[in-house]
Motif scaffolding. Structure first.
Motif, short mmCIF file in Angstrom:
data_model
loop_
_atom_site.label_atom_id
_atom_site.label_comp_id
_atom_site.label_asym_id
_atom_site.label_seq_id
_atom_site.Cartn_x
_atom_site.Cartn_y
_atom_site.Cartn_z
N LEU A 82 0.76 -1.22 -0.06
CA LEU A 82 0.03 -0.13 -0.03
C LEU A 82 0.88 1.12 0.03
O LEU A 82 0.55 2.29 -0.70
N HIS A 83 1.85 1.13 0.91
CA HIS A 83 3.00 2.29 0.64
C HIS A 83 3.56 2.67 -0.54
O HIS A 83 3.50 3.89 -1.17
N ALA A 84 4.05 1.53 -1.26
CA ALA A 84 4.58 1.60 -2.36
C ALA A 84 3.39 2.18 -3.49
O ALA A 84 3.93 2.97 -4.44
N ILE A 85 2.42 1.79 -3.56
CA ILE A 85 1.08 2.24 -4.54
C ILE A 85 0.84 3.73 -4.13
O ILE A 85 0.70 4.43 -5.04
N MET A 86 0.58 4.01 -2.86
CA MET A 86 -0.28 5.36 -2.53
C MET A 86 0.89 6.37 -2.20
O MET A 86 0.60 7.52 -2.61
N VAL A 87 2.21 6.13 -1.69
CA VAL A 87 3.19 7.03 -1.53
C VAL A 87 4.22 7.17 -2.50
O VAL A 87 4.53 8.31 -3.15
N ASP A 88 4.89 5.95 -2.76
CA ASP A 88 5.80 5.85 -3.82
C ASP A 88 5.39 6.08 -5.41
O ASP A 88 6.00 6.12 -6.18
N GLY A 89 3.94 6.02 -5.68
CA GLY A 89 3.51 6.12 -6.88
C GLY A 89 3.64 4.79 -7.82
O GLY A 89 3.55 4.95 -8.93
N TYR A 90 3.94 3.64 -7.32
CA TYR A 90 4.19 2.44 -7.67
C TYR A 90 2.85 1.73 -8.26
O TYR A 90 2.64 0.77 -7.78
N THR A 91 2.01 2.58 -9.00
CA THR A 91 0.60 2.09 -9.31
C THR A 91 0.80 1.08 -10.41
O THR A 91 -0.21 0.26 -10.64
N HIS A 92 2.16 0.66 -11.16
CA HIS A 92 2.06 -0.32 -11.88
C HIS A 92 1.99 -1.54 -11.47
O HIS A 92 1.40 -2.53 -12.07
N LEU A 93 2.02 -1.87 -10.15
CA LEU A 93 1.86 -2.93 -9.25
C LEU A 93 0.61 -3.58 -9.43
O LEU A 93 0.23 -4.81 -9.30
N ILE A 94 -0.56 -2.55 -9.29
CA ILE A 94 -1.90 -2.95 -9.44
C ILE A 94 -2.15 -3.81 -10.74
O ILE A 94 -2.69 -4.85 -10.81
N ASP A 95 -1.71 -3.32 -11.97
CA ASP A 95 -2.03 -3.97 -13.00
C ASP A 95 -1.16 -5.24 -13.36
O ASP A 95 -1.83 -6.24 -13.69
N GLN A 96 -0.01 -5.50 -12.75
CA GLN A 96 0.57 -6.58 -12.87
C GLN A 96 -0.06 -7.73 -11.94
O GLN A 96 -0.09 -8.93 -12.40
N VAL A 97 -0.64 -7.27 -10.81
CA VAL A 97 -1.33 -8.12 -9.87
C VAL A 97 -2.71 -8.70 -10.43
O VAL A 97 -2.84 -9.78 -10.48
N GLU A 98 -3.34 -7.76 -11.22
CA GLU A 98 -4.43 -8.11 -11.78
C GLU A 98 -4.15 -9.04 -12.97
O GLU A 98 -4.96 -10.00 -13.27
N GLN A 99 -3.23 -8.95 -13.69
CA GLN A 99 -2.85 -9.85 -14.80
C GLN A 99 -2.37 -11.16 -14.31
O GLN A 99 -2.81 -12.20 -14.71
N ASN A 100 -1.66 -11.41 -13.09
CA ASN A 100 -1.12 -12.67 -12.59
C ASN A 100 -0.96 -12.50 -11.25
O ASN A 100 -0.02 -12.01 -10.70
N LYS A 101 -1.86 -12.91 -10.31
CA LYS A 101 -1.85 -12.87 -8.87
C LYS A 101 -0.67 -13.57 -8.41
O LYS A 101 -0.31 -13.44 -7.12
N ALA A 102 -0.09 -14.73 -9.27
CA ALA A 102 0.78 -15.59 -8.64
C ALA A 102 2.13 -15.00 -8.54
O ALA A 102 3.03 -15.37 -7.40
N ILE A 103 2.38 -13.86 -9.08
CA ILE A 103 3.62 -13.34 -9.23
C ILE A 103 3.55 -11.96 -8.40
O ILE A 103 4.49 -11.07 -8.32
N ALA A 104 2.61 -11.84 -7.57
CA ALA A 104 2.37 -10.47 -6.73
C ALA A 104 3.48 -10.00 -5.91
O ALA A 104 4.18 -9.07 -5.67
N LEU A 105 4.04 -11.23 -5.18
CA LEU A 105 5.22 -11.02 -4.15
C LEU A 105 6.24 -10.77 -4.74
O LEU A 105 7.11 -9.76 -4.48
N PHE A 106 6.52 -11.27 -5.76
CA PHE A 106 7.94 -10.90 -6.67
C PHE A 106 7.89 -9.69 -7.30
O PHE A 106 9.08 -9.26 -7.37
#
Length: 374
Positions: free
Chosen positions: A66-90
């Motif tokens: 949440l900090h990476a998305i909301m503070v650091d602006g790493y919003t690309h993580l949302i799209d990556q997780v939506e495409q493949n939840k298995a690699i979210a942690l990596f």
């Protein structure tokens, strides 16, 4: 922000089904490795510690994402997780320092989880398929482990992860009913255990060895303590002295018109005396042949048998609620009969002090007495 979708409901239903589906394997496996633990220790080690660790895990990694998305602006993580939840942690690790090291450690954790889970599942299934046997052939355990892997692979190939999730929830539904029955049974067993402890507190017999009048009994007892007998010797003792003693008690009880039965299992070398008193719980006194590894502290007594057996054997007593973990090998006939009568006397006193109705129907009257007591 939360938009009121179906994810929370679907995920909760899946987690419930997944947990219930795992309950038979995990429950039996933990029960096997928790022998001798108290209920308090069991709850602390099985429920409290894993819950705290899970809370810590989701707090750290969830808040980091949440900090990476909301503070650091790493919003690309949302799209990556939506495409493949298995690699979210990596994908989250890629945003953090030492990504290669943390990803490698995560893979080790995942592999360890799957291997230990599959191993414990195969162990439990193998034990159930063998009638509860503790030692089974290696090929049999390999078979069940392979069968689990093949079944999971077929489900994944047939319908992907959704098919595996559906199969888990479907198999969990009938077992949920069994879990409810087991919960009632556990509560009933704890109620009975409470009455048993109360009964024993008011009825303490002298030790098993105190009633023996033989002047050299202590010498025999000492020899038995430092002896590590072979399977042949203990089996012969059970087939002769134990069998004769229990037959004598059986004959005397039959004279008193008590419903008694003596059963034997020559293959496993066991003799069990059962007494049924109406609708009450049956009294059971069983002697079993059990093998153990010879201890290193008894080095003078450890000699390899002719057949290469490095085990010693005991004639252990088992009651209806389980083993008592003491050995009667070396007892004379009168001593063994006295031991049977000690337990039977405790059993009769337990019936006397225990309510004659089921635990969930027991109520206390105004004076604190349990209604329904005999």
């Amino acid at each position: 922000a939360y938009t009121g979708g179906k994810w929370i409901g679907n995920w909760t239903l899946f987690i419930f089904g997944w947990t219930i589906a795992w309950a038979p394997f995990v429950g039996l496996f933990i029960a096997k490795i928790s022998r001798g633990r108290t209920i308090r220790q069991f709850v602390l080690g099985v429920m409290v510690v894993p819950t705290l660790f899970t809370f810590f895990w989701f707090s750290v990694f969830g808040d980091t994402a949440l900090h990476a998305i909301m503070v650091d602006g790493y919003t690309h993580l949302i799209d990556q997780v939506e495409q493949n939840k298995a690699i979210a942690l990596f994908k989250l690790f890629e945003h953090l320092p030492f990504a290669s090291i943390t990803s490698f450690l995560a893979i080790i954790l995942i592999v360890t989880f799957f291997v230990t889970s599959a191993d414990s599942g195969a162990l439990v299934v193998d034990s159930l398929a063998s009638g509860g046997a503790l030692r089974t052939p290696v090929w049999q355990r390999v078979f069940w482990a392979s069968a689990q892997g093949v079944l999971a692979a077929v489900l994944l190939l047939a319908g992907g992860l959704s098919a595996l999730q559906t199969a888990s929830i479907t198999s969990a539904l009938p077992f949920a009913i069994i879990m409810l029955i087991s919960a009632v049974g556990l509560w009933r067993a704890l109620q009975i255990e409470g009455y048993r402890e109360t009964s024993l507190q008011h009825h303490m017999n002298s030790g098993r060895h105190n009633r023996l009048g033989d002047s050299n009994h202590w010498e025999k007892r000492l020899r038995n303590l430092v002896d590590f007998p072979s399977r042949e010797n203990v089996s012969k003792y059970i087939e002769t002295t134990v069998a004769d003693s229990l037959k004598t008690v059986e004959a005397e009880l039959k004279k008193q018109d008590w419903p008694v039965k003596l059963t034997q299992n020559k293959e496993l070398c066991r003799y069990k005396l059962s007494v049924i008193s109406g609708e009450d719980m049956a009294f059971e006194y069983e002697v079993r042949l059990r093998g153990f590894a010879k201890p290193s502290y008894a080095f003078p007594a450890i000699t390899r048998d002719n057949d290469g057996d490095e085990q010693y054997y005991r004639a252990e007593v088992f009651m209806r609620r389980g083993g008592l973990a003491y050995d009667v090998y070396g007892y004379e006939k009168d001593q063994l009969i006295s031991d049977v009568l000690d337990h039977f006397e405790k059993y009769m006193h337990f019936l006397h002090t225990t309510p004659a109705i089921l635990p969930w129907k027991v109520v206390d009257d105004e004076e604190g007495e349990v209604s329904g007591a005999k």
